[in-house]
Motif scaffolding. Sequence first.
Motif, PDB file in Angstrom:
ATOM      1  N   ALA A   1     -34.859 -11.936  52.088  1.00  0.00           N
ATOM      2  CA  ALA A   1     -36.086 -11.325  51.568  1.00  0.00           C
ATOM      3  C   ALA A   1     -37.020 -10.921  52.698  1.00  0.00           C
ATOM      4  O   ALA A   1     -37.612  -9.831  52.677  1.00  0.00           O
ATOM      5  CB  ALA A   1     -36.782 -12.298  50.613  1.00  0.00           C
ATOM      6  N   ARG A   2     -37.130 -11.774  53.704  1.00  0.00           N
ATOM      7  CA  ARG A   2     -37.992 -11.439  54.847  1.00  0.00           C
ATOM      8  C   ARG A   2     -37.478 -10.200  55.567  1.00  0.00           C
ATOM      9  O   ARG A   2     -38.265  -9.348  56.008  1.00  0.00           O
ATOM     10  CB  ARG A   2     -38.074 -12.621  55.816  1.00  0.00           C
ATOM     11  CG  ARG A   2     -38.883 -13.803  55.315  1.00  0.00           C
ATOM     12  CD  ARG A   2     -39.214 -14.781  56.444  1.00  0.00           C
ATOM     13  NE  ARG A   2     -38.023 -15.316  57.081  1.00  0.00           N
ATOM     14  CZ  ARG A   2     -37.392 -16.425  56.681  1.00  0.00           C
ATOM     15  NH1 ARG A   2     -37.837 -17.100  55.625  1.00  0.00           N
ATOM     16  NH2 ARG A   2     -36.320 -16.853  57.338  1.00  0.00           N
ATOM     17  N   ALA A   3     -36.155 -10.084  55.673  1.00  0.00           N
ATOM     18  CA  ALA A   3     -35.583  -8.910  56.337  1.00  0.00           C
ATOM     19  C   ALA A   3     -35.960  -7.627  55.600  1.00  0.00           C
ATOM     20  O   ALA A   3     -36.092  -6.563  56.209  1.00  0.00           O
ATOM     21  CB  ALA A   3     -34.065  -9.050  56.427  1.00  0.00           C
ATOM     22  N   CYS A   4     -36.134  -7.737  54.295  1.00  0.00           N
ATOM     23  CA  CYS A   4     -36.503  -6.575  53.479  1.00  0.00           C
ATOM     24  C   CYS A   4     -38.015  -6.374  53.410  1.00  0.00           C
ATOM     25  O   CYS A   4     -38.482  -5.419  52.767  1.00  0.00           O
ATOM     26  CB  CYS A   4     -35.960  -6.745  52.065  1.00  0.00           C
ATOM     27  SG  CYS A   4     -34.154  -6.812  51.962  1.00  0.00           S
ATOM     28  N   GLY A   5     -38.768  -7.274  54.024  1.00  0.00           N
ATOM     29  CA  GLY A   5     -40.218  -7.164  53.985  1.00  0.00           C
ATOM     30  C   GLY A   5     -40.850  -7.742  52.736  1.00  0.00           C
ATOM     31  O   GLY A   5     -42.005  -7.424  52.419  1.00  0.00           O
ATOM     32  N   PHE A   6     -40.110  -8.611  52.017  1.00  0.00           N
ATOM     33  CA  PHE A   6     -40.625  -9.211  50.793  1.00  0.00           C
ATOM     34  C   PHE A   6     -41.181 -10.598  51.079  1.00  0.00           C
ATOM     35  O   PHE A   6     -40.606 -11.358  51.863  1.00  0.00           O
ATOM     36  CB  PHE A   6     -39.529  -9.353  49.734  1.00  0.00           C
ATOM     37  CG  PHE A   6     -38.902  -8.058  49.298  1.00  0.00           C
ATOM     38  CD1 PHE A   6     -39.600  -6.861  49.374  1.00  0.00           C
ATOM     39  CD2 PHE A   6     -37.602  -8.034  48.814  1.00  0.00           C
ATOM     40  CE1 PHE A   6     -39.021  -5.674  48.970  1.00  0.00           C
ATOM     41  CE2 PHE A   6     -37.015  -6.854  48.405  1.00  0.00           C
ATOM     42  CZ  PHE A   6     -37.725  -5.670  48.489  1.00  0.00           C
ATOM     43  N   ASP A   7     -42.258 -10.926  50.416  1.00  0.00           N
ATOM     44  CA  ASP A   7     -42.813 -12.283  50.466  1.00  0.00           C
ATOM     45  C   ASP A   7     -42.515 -12.947  49.129  1.00  0.00           C
ATOM     46  O   ASP A   7     -43.317 -12.910  48.202  1.00  0.00           O
ATOM     47  CB  ASP A   7     -44.319 -12.226  50.730  1.00  0.00           C
ATOM     48  CG  ASP A   7     -44.920 -13.615  50.880  1.00  0.00           C
ATOM     49  OD1 ASP A   7     -44.147 -14.579  51.085  1.00  0.00           O
ATOM     50  OD2 ASP A   7     -46.159 -13.741  50.767  1.00  0.00           O
ATOM     51  N   LEU A   8     -41.319 -13.535  49.035  1.00  0.00           N
ATOM     52  CA  LEU A   8     -40.885 -14.133  47.782  1.00  0.00           C
ATOM     53  C   LEU A   8     -40.998 -15.644  47.824  1.00  0.00           C
ATOM     54  O   LEU A   8     -40.801 -16.273  48.872  1.00  0.00           O
ATOM     55  CB  LEU A   8     -39.421 -13.764  47.488  1.00  0.00           C
ATOM     56  CG  LEU A   8     -39.085 -12.292  47.267  1.00  0.00           C
ATOM     57  CD1 LEU A   8     -37.605 -12.151  46.927  1.00  0.00           C
ATOM     58  CD2 LEU A   8     -39.943 -11.694  46.168  1.00  0.00           C
ATOM     59  N   THR A   9     -41.290 -16.225  46.680  1.00  0.00           N
ATOM     60  CA  THR A   9     -41.193 -17.664  46.494  1.00  0.00           C
ATOM     61  C   THR A   9     -39.872 -17.948  45.808  1.00  0.00           C
ATOM     62  O   THR A   9     -39.608 -17.429  44.712  1.00  0.00           O
ATOM     63  CB  THR A   9     -42.350 -18.194  45.629  1.00  0.00           C
ATOM     64  OG1 THR A   9     -43.582 -17.944  46.295  1.00  0.00           O
ATOM     65  CG2 THR A   9     -42.193 -19.691  45.376  1.00  0.00           C
ATOM     66  N   VAL A  10     -39.027 -18.730  46.449  1.00  0.00           N
ATOM     67  CA  VAL A  10     -37.705 -19.041  45.912  1.00  0.00           C
ATOM     68  C   VAL A  10     -37.775 -20.402  45.234  1.00  0.00           C
ATOM     69  O   VAL A  10     -38.022 -21.418  45.885  1.00  0.00           O
ATOM     70  CB  VAL A  10     -36.641 -19.024  47.024  1.00  0.00           C
ATOM     71  CG1 VAL A  10     -35.269 -19.367  46.453  1.00  0.00           C
ATOM     72  CG2 VAL A  10     -36.602 -17.658  47.705  1.00  0.00           C
ATOM     73  N   ARG A  11     -37.562 -20.396  43.923  1.00  0.00           N
ATOM     74  CA  ARG A  11     -37.710 -21.614  43.115  1.00  0.00           C
ATOM     75  C   ARG A  11     -36.338 -22.120  42.696  1.00  0.00           C
ATOM     76  O   ARG A  11     -35.573 -21.408  42.045  1.00  0.00           O
ATOM     77  CB  ARG A  11     -38.558 -21.299  41.877  1.00  0.00           C
ATOM     78  CG  ARG A  11     -38.776 -22.485  40.954  1.00  0.00           C
ATOM     79  CD  ARG A  11     -39.630 -22.112  39.744  1.00  0.00           C
ATOM     80  NE  ARG A  11     -38.938 -21.218  38.820  1.00  0.00           N
ATOM     81  CZ  ARG A  11     -39.291 -21.047  37.539  1.00  0.00           C
ATOM     82  NH1 ARG A  11     -40.343 -21.698  37.041  1.00  0.00           N
ATOM     83  NH2 ARG A  11     -38.623 -20.205  36.779  1.00  0.00           N
ATOM     84  N   ALA A  12     -36.013 -23.359  43.053  1.00  0.00           N
ATOM     85  CA  ALA A  12     -34.741 -23.952  42.640  1.00  0.00           C
ATOM     86  C   ALA A  12     -34.844 -24.416  41.191  1.00  0.00           C
ATOM     87  O   ALA A  12     -35.814 -25.075  40.806  1.00  0.00           O
ATOM     88  CB  ALA A  12     -34.381 -25.125  43.541  1.00  0.00           C
TER      89      ALA A  12
END
Length: 351
Positions: free
Chosen positions: A54-65
């Motif tokens: 996601a960082r490589a794509c420029g996204f600031d995502l929260t990844v929830r397990a």
Amino acid sequence: MDDATNPLPVVALTLGDPAGIGPEIVARTLVDPGLPGIVRCVAVGDAAALRRGARACGFDLTVRAIDSRETPPDPDPAVVDILDTATVTDEDIADAMPWGRVGAPAGAAALAAIRLAVRAAETGMVDAIATAPINKESIWAAGTEQLGHTELLGELTGAAHPDTMFVVGGLKIFFTTRHASLRKALDLITPERVDAAILAAYDALRVFGDDDAPMLAVAAVNPHGGEGGAFGDEEIEILAPAVERARARGLDVVGPIPADAVFHQGLRGRYAGVLSHFHDQGHIAAKTFDFDGTISVTVGLPILRTSVDHGTAFDIAGMGVAEYASMREAVRGAARLVRYLPKARDCWAVR
């Protein structure tokens, strides 16, 4: 809309090889604005790999397990769900799985994601699997002897004869041989193998369709269908007799039809499916017509699996430029095919 009486299908997106473009194309698919309302997507793999993608794509995502399909989706589109295999941490991933490199840790992570996704599909936690690409050298370095996804899925589910079906433009394409050199593939086109390929393709057309008597076309091998034996005799000696045996069993099978016409005719709606005989014969036809829209479906399994039709693209991994249309279409295809899952289980239940 997703509600208690009509829930959305849940599709698990494996990250593929974490050193390839898989985490990037999965991240892009998870935030695609056209998918909510059609399907619920859940990633499977290392949360650290998804965050890096996601960082490589420029996204600031929260990844929830998560560990249950009953966990409701977060209303924030920047929160994405994952079944976390936890084989690597955020601190270690750059060293353990560098972008664009073959390696056993990346292969082991890819295998762990596939195994978890299969378990999730078998237990009903997800309805289908859509897989990002893996690297064969990496999974071999991690200890498996299987050639790739199809063989791994057969091993994990106990399915005896998993095989590949391409879906493109409404046409389904099958293969008598796949991963063999052209010279070897021609030797593998035997009466027994063609008979089996016809029967398997016809089963798949019945499972993944609404017609109990679909028409399957068998492609020729040689130019002009062999030109009466002048350009080769496979059509006379092997393919035409196989078609006749299939028709004697009550199957609507025609051919052999010259390969430079049969795919065009199929895409125009004349046939429900085409049996090609070697890897590139079917692949070139499908990908030339619609590279990004071609999806691969593994048939012969008691679970539903679709896939992208490209590789790990190590040369651009980590750059954030990978095109994700094929991954998105694999997810869309899985969502469309979920309604046929009961038929697949009935046809290909492991006995």
